[in-house]
Design a protein around this motif. Sequence first.
Motif, PDB file in Angstrom:
ATOM      1  N   GLN A   1       0.831  -1.208   0.000  1.00  0.00           N
ATOM      2  CA  GLN A   1       0.000   0.000   0.000  1.00  0.00           C
ATOM      3  C   GLN A   1       0.866   1.259   0.000  1.00  0.00           C
ATOM      4  O   GLN A   1       0.580   2.228  -0.705  1.00  0.00           O
ATOM      5  N   VAL A   2       1.931   1.244   0.801  1.00  0.00           N
ATOM      6  CA  VAL A   2       2.807   2.417   0.878  1.00  0.00           C
ATOM      7  C   VAL A   2       3.427   2.708  -0.483  1.00  0.00           C
ATOM      8  O   VAL A   2       3.525   3.864  -0.909  1.00  0.00           O
ATOM      9  N   TYR A   3       3.827   1.650  -1.192  1.00  0.00           N
ATOM     10  CA  TYR A   3       4.531   1.810  -2.471  1.00  0.00           C
ATOM     11  C   TYR A   3       3.636   1.475  -3.665  1.00  0.00           C
ATOM     12  O   TYR A   3       4.119   1.080  -4.728  1.00  0.00           O
ATOM     13  N   ARG A   4       2.348   1.673  -3.500  1.00  0.00           N
ATOM     14  CA  ARG A   4       1.367   1.258  -4.502  1.00  0.00           C
ATOM     15  C   ARG A   4       1.599   1.957  -5.843  1.00  0.00           C
ATOM     16  O   ARG A   4       1.406   1.335  -6.904  1.00  0.00           O
ATOM     17  N   ASP A   5       1.989   3.238  -5.837  1.00  0.00           N
ATOM     18  CA  ASP A   5       2.207   3.942  -7.103  1.00  0.00           C
ATOM     19  C   ASP A   5       3.357   3.314  -7.877  1.00  0.00           C
ATOM     20  O   ASP A   5       3.277   3.157  -9.102  1.00  0.00           O
TER      21      ASP A   5
END
Length: 412
Positions: free
Chosen positions: A213-217
Amino acid sequence: MSSNKTLEQQIIAAKRDLRGRIPDLDARFAEETERLRIEVAAVQSEMRSGHAIVDLDFADIQAGTISDETRQRIRRRGVVVVRNVFDATRVAGWNETLMRYATDNDYLTKQAEKAGLDNYFGGLASGKPQIYGLYWSRPQMEARQSEELADVRSWLNHLWHQPTEGAPEFDPDRECMYADRIRQREPGDASLGLSPHIDGGSVERWLDPSFHQVYRDVLFGEPAAFDPFNAQFRTGTKEIPSPAVCQMFRTYQGWTALTRQGPGDGTLNVVPIARSAPWLILRALLDDVAEDDLCRAKPGRALGLFKEFHDLLMQAYVPIPEVNPGDTVWWHPDVVHGVENEHRGSGYSNVMYIGAAPDCDKNRRFLELLRPAFEAGKSSPDFAPEDYEVDFKNRFELRDLTPLGRKQLGYN
């Protein structure tokens, strides 16, 4: 993460899953590599003309005169020195008191008896630096509950961007106390460095959906949209429990200098690039990394960097500028950092590790564990249960807390 599978099986499954879900992995890594090359070149250029690390004075924070340009540079570099937070005379007293606290309570003898309990840095090339497992001395607690650090941390916390919808991820103006240790490094020491690493999660960055989620991009969306100072989902990550693996969300790791120190004095080195974790995460998914490997990442340990995988990033590994007693250093939780192998200076290189852990559900849960440890003089729950200070003379106690300190520990 399933406990029914071996770690190797979990890594294989996670990598297959991510590779299957990430569109154009090679293209994304190439894009991220180009971004990183630009940042590495910029750091090298800034070091030739001055220093890549942002340098501020506490008085300017108090006066509200820090420019937007400087704020953006901190968000880009992820590291900042805030000078003159504490008066030098006060800090000299703290340093003397800390050294006497360790000596009067025969800390080194007791430490030798409990050697081997803390293996957090065991997988890194250089072993553990000269860190003392002390948490409850008067200088440490006085600094943690100081108005000065409260002001600095609040200002730094506001550099983070909160979610545009829903509740904020954390309260930037309220701190949850985090009890960390101290460093007292003797001049001439050549054996106690710490190789480059990141704290706050190792294999779980790939295995656990909370980190996805933190690194979703970077993984699934538009990589250019990734912002290392976007707070969304940061307080929901799930780390593998282990001695010295931080259970709190820290907006910044940091320390307060007790002595003068700088390049060559056995002190901090960093890669001042806030946007480095995306490249590290994608790097471990490439075909040249074994199917059951994540660039040598180990559970319950610091996430180490290694030349065979991470040479590009290491080209921006630089020493902090010289700092004086009362100066503070802060770095983003994704920033690569380490400690010089040799202390070639002439005086002690001493610091108190004090970061920023703003109020949020995750950090309040940790306070439930921290308060009993504080009251009993036991080690912070994040670290090996060495419990040196249970019977120490002149330990800071509950009655010594200020109203701000009580608030930071969750007593009110």
